[in-house]
Design a protein around this motif. Sequence first.
Motif, PDB file in Angstrom:
ATOM      1  N   LEU A  90       0.864  -1.178   0.000  1.00  0.00           N
ATOM      2  CA  LEU A  90       0.000   0.000   0.000  1.00  0.00           C
ATOM      3  C   LEU A  90       0.903   1.231   0.000  1.00  0.00           C
ATOM      4  O   LEU A  90       1.787   1.353   0.852  1.00  0.00           O
ATOM      5  N   ILE A  91       0.697   2.127  -0.976  1.00  0.00           N
ATOM      6  CA  ILE A  91       1.497   3.349  -1.083  1.00  0.00           C
ATOM      7  C   ILE A  91       0.555   4.541  -0.956  1.00  0.00           C
ATOM      8  O   ILE A  91      -0.444   4.633  -1.677  1.00  0.00           O
ATOM      9  N   VAL A  92       0.869   5.431  -0.024  1.00  0.00           N
ATOM     10  CA  VAL A  92       0.002   6.584   0.233  1.00  0.00           C
ATOM     11  C   VAL A  92       0.845   7.858   0.284  1.00  0.00           C
ATOM     12  O   VAL A  92       1.882   7.898   0.944  1.00  0.00           O
ATOM     13  N   THR A  93       0.379   8.885  -0.419  1.00  0.00           N
ATOM     14  CA  THR A  93       0.949  10.225  -0.302  1.00  0.00           C
ATOM     15  C   THR A  93      -0.094  11.119   0.357  1.00  0.00           C
ATOM     16  O   THR A  93      -1.219  11.240  -0.146  1.00  0.00           O
ATOM     17  N   THR A  94       0.270  11.713   1.480  1.00  0.00           N
ATOM     18  CA  THR A  94      -0.638  12.576   2.229  1.00  0.00           C
ATOM     19  C   THR A  94      -0.201  14.026   2.046  1.00  0.00           C
ATOM     20  O   THR A  94       0.965  14.353   2.238  1.00  0.00           O
ATOM     21  N   ILE A  95      -1.142  14.899   1.678  1.00  0.00           N
ATOM     22  CA  ILE A  95      -0.829  16.289   1.362  1.00  0.00           C
ATOM     23  C   ILE A  95      -1.597  17.217   2.294  1.00  0.00           C
ATOM     24  O   ILE A  95      -2.777  17.009   2.561  1.00  0.00           O
ATOM     25  N   SER A  96      -0.899  18.236   2.794  1.00  0.00           N
ATOM     26  CA  SER A  96      -1.546  19.271   3.596  1.00  0.00           C
ATOM     27  C   SER A  96      -0.776  20.571   3.401  1.00  0.00           C
ATOM     28  O   SER A  96       0.366  20.699   3.857  1.00  0.00           O
ATOM     29  N   GLY A  97      -1.383  21.525   2.696  1.00  0.00           N
ATOM     30  CA  GLY A  97      -0.686  22.775   2.407  1.00  0.00           C
ATOM     31  C   GLY A  97       0.539  22.510   1.557  1.00  0.00           C
ATOM     32  O   GLY A  97       0.480  21.876   0.512  1.00  0.00           O
ATOM     33  N   GLU A  98       1.700  22.978   2.038  1.00  0.00           N
ATOM     34  CA  GLU A  98       2.964  22.759   1.335  1.00  0.00           C
ATOM     35  C   GLU A  98       3.656  21.479   1.788  1.00  0.00           C
ATOM     36  O   GLU A  98       4.667  21.091   1.218  1.00  0.00           O
ATOM     37  N   GLU A  99       3.133  20.844   2.816  1.00  0.00           N
ATOM     38  CA  GLU A  99       3.737  19.615   3.347  1.00  0.00           C
ATOM     39  C   GLU A  99       3.138  18.387   2.661  1.00  0.00           C
ATOM     40  O   GLU A  99       1.948  18.359   2.323  1.00  0.00           O
ATOM     41  N   PHE A 100       3.969  17.374   2.455  1.00  0.00           N
ATOM     42  CA  PHE A 100       3.453  16.097   1.994  1.00  0.00           C
ATOM     43  C   PHE A 100       4.376  14.983   2.491  1.00  0.00           C
ATOM     44  O   PHE A 100       5.564  15.196   2.737  1.00  0.00           O
ATOM     45  N   ARG A 101       3.791  13.825   2.681  1.00  0.00           N
ATOM     46  CA  ARG A 101       4.545  12.650   3.102  1.00  0.00           C
ATOM     47  C   ARG A 101       4.118  11.471   2.240  1.00  0.00           C
ATOM     48  O   ARG A 101       2.929  11.290   1.963  1.00  0.00           O
ATOM     49  N   THR A 102       5.066  10.667   1.811  1.00  0.00           N
ATOM     50  CA  THR A 102       4.781   9.442   1.071  1.00  0.00           C
ATOM     51  C   THR A 102       5.371   8.260   1.821  1.00  0.00           C
ATOM     52  O   THR A 102       6.540   8.292   2.217  1.00  0.00           O
ATOM     53  N   LYS A 103       4.557   7.247   2.029  1.00  0.00           N
ATOM     54  CA  LYS A 103       5.017   6.048   2.733  1.00  0.00           C
ATOM     55  C   LYS A 103       4.486   4.800   2.040  1.00  0.00           C
ATOM     56  O   LYS A 103       3.426   4.810   1.409  1.00  0.00           O
ATOM     57  N   VAL A 104       5.235   3.710   2.212  1.00  0.00           N
ATOM     58  CA  VAL A 104       4.865   2.408   1.668  1.00  0.00           C
ATOM     59  C   VAL A 104       4.703   1.445   2.820  1.00  0.00           C
ATOM     60  O   VAL A 104       5.534   1.413   3.732  1.00  0.00           O
ATOM     61  N   ARG A 105       3.654   0.658   2.797  1.00  0.00           N
ATOM     62  CA  ARG A 105       3.447  -0.371   3.815  1.00  0.00           C
ATOM     63  C   ARG A 105       3.296  -1.716   3.110  1.00  0.00           C
ATOM     64  O   ARG A 105       2.406  -1.892   2.282  1.00  0.00           O
ATOM     65  N   ARG A 106       4.177  -2.646   3.427  1.00  0.00           N
ATOM     66  CA  ARG A 106       4.111  -3.960   2.807  1.00  0.00           C
ATOM     67  C   ARG A 106       3.065  -4.818   3.509  1.00  0.00           C
ATOM     68  O   ARG A 106       2.958  -4.796   4.732  1.00  0.00           O
ATOM     69  N   VAL A 107       2.308  -5.575   2.727  1.00  0.00           N
ATOM     70  CA  VAL A 107       1.288  -6.467   3.267  1.00  0.00           C
ATOM     71  C   VAL A 107       1.729  -7.895   2.962  1.00  0.00           C
ATOM     72  O   VAL A 107       1.795  -8.294   1.795  1.00  0.00           O
TER      73      VAL A 107
END
Length: 267
Positions: free
Chosen positions: A66-83
């Motif tokens: 599962l790959i998710v990019t979370t965005i808020s204003g100028e900040e963003f984070r991308t993380k990968v979670r293996r299942v």
Amino acid sequence: MDQEADRKSRPLDHETLRDVIDLSLWAGQMLLQHGADTSRVESVVHLIGTSLGATWLDILVSPNALIVTTISGEEFRTKVRRVVTLGVNLSIVCAINDLAYRISWGEVDRVGARAELLRISAMRSNYNRWVVVGMVGLACAGLSRLFGSDLAVFAVTFLSAGAAMYVRQEMSRQHFNSFMIVVVTAFVAGLGASTATIFHLSPSPQIALAASVLLLVPGVHLINSLRDMINGHMVTGLVRGFTGAVISMCIALGLLLAMQLMGVSGL
């Protein structure tokens, strides 16, 4: 009301955004592990992330990650979670779905969401294992009656499917390979069901062989495969469909080995 809207419109700081993506990924991981289809995973992860203050979430669901990019204003984070572990537990799927709506309604904050996800991850079966063994045996035996069996085949199917379910529980507890579990479970069910043919207990003993392995039919994998492909998630849908096909072949292999060992021919 205005204060709540203002709070949600403010960009999250780096650490808060990190916490939001961790919670969203954790929820999505458990959904994917326990039998949710891809569209549900995407919608629940997006609902949790945006309800906790993120502006947007881009989500990619693959068969084992599962790959998710979370965005808020100028900040963003991308993380990968293996299942890694894939199974079916719809109680967990329902619990996470309910939690996502409670978060969106403002009933649960980030701290409460983490506590709830921890509780859900520790959920165990609502039923004693012997109740499960008995009910699975009864379900397969009931299906044998629908196929036209008599009481002798009904009894053989009940005992064979119950024994197979017990073996399946034990092997799952020891973390054997999931395909190996299917082969061995089908083999045990086939051994028990073959007695109806060997001892000539019924005019139609082959029904016991067919009905005693129905507990292994990969219904959730096949249904989710179709749902995913209809919704455009072709890769995940094809992988789930292929997994269902491999499980079906494992059932056939275990049953064939049992029939060869017991000298039974033909279903």
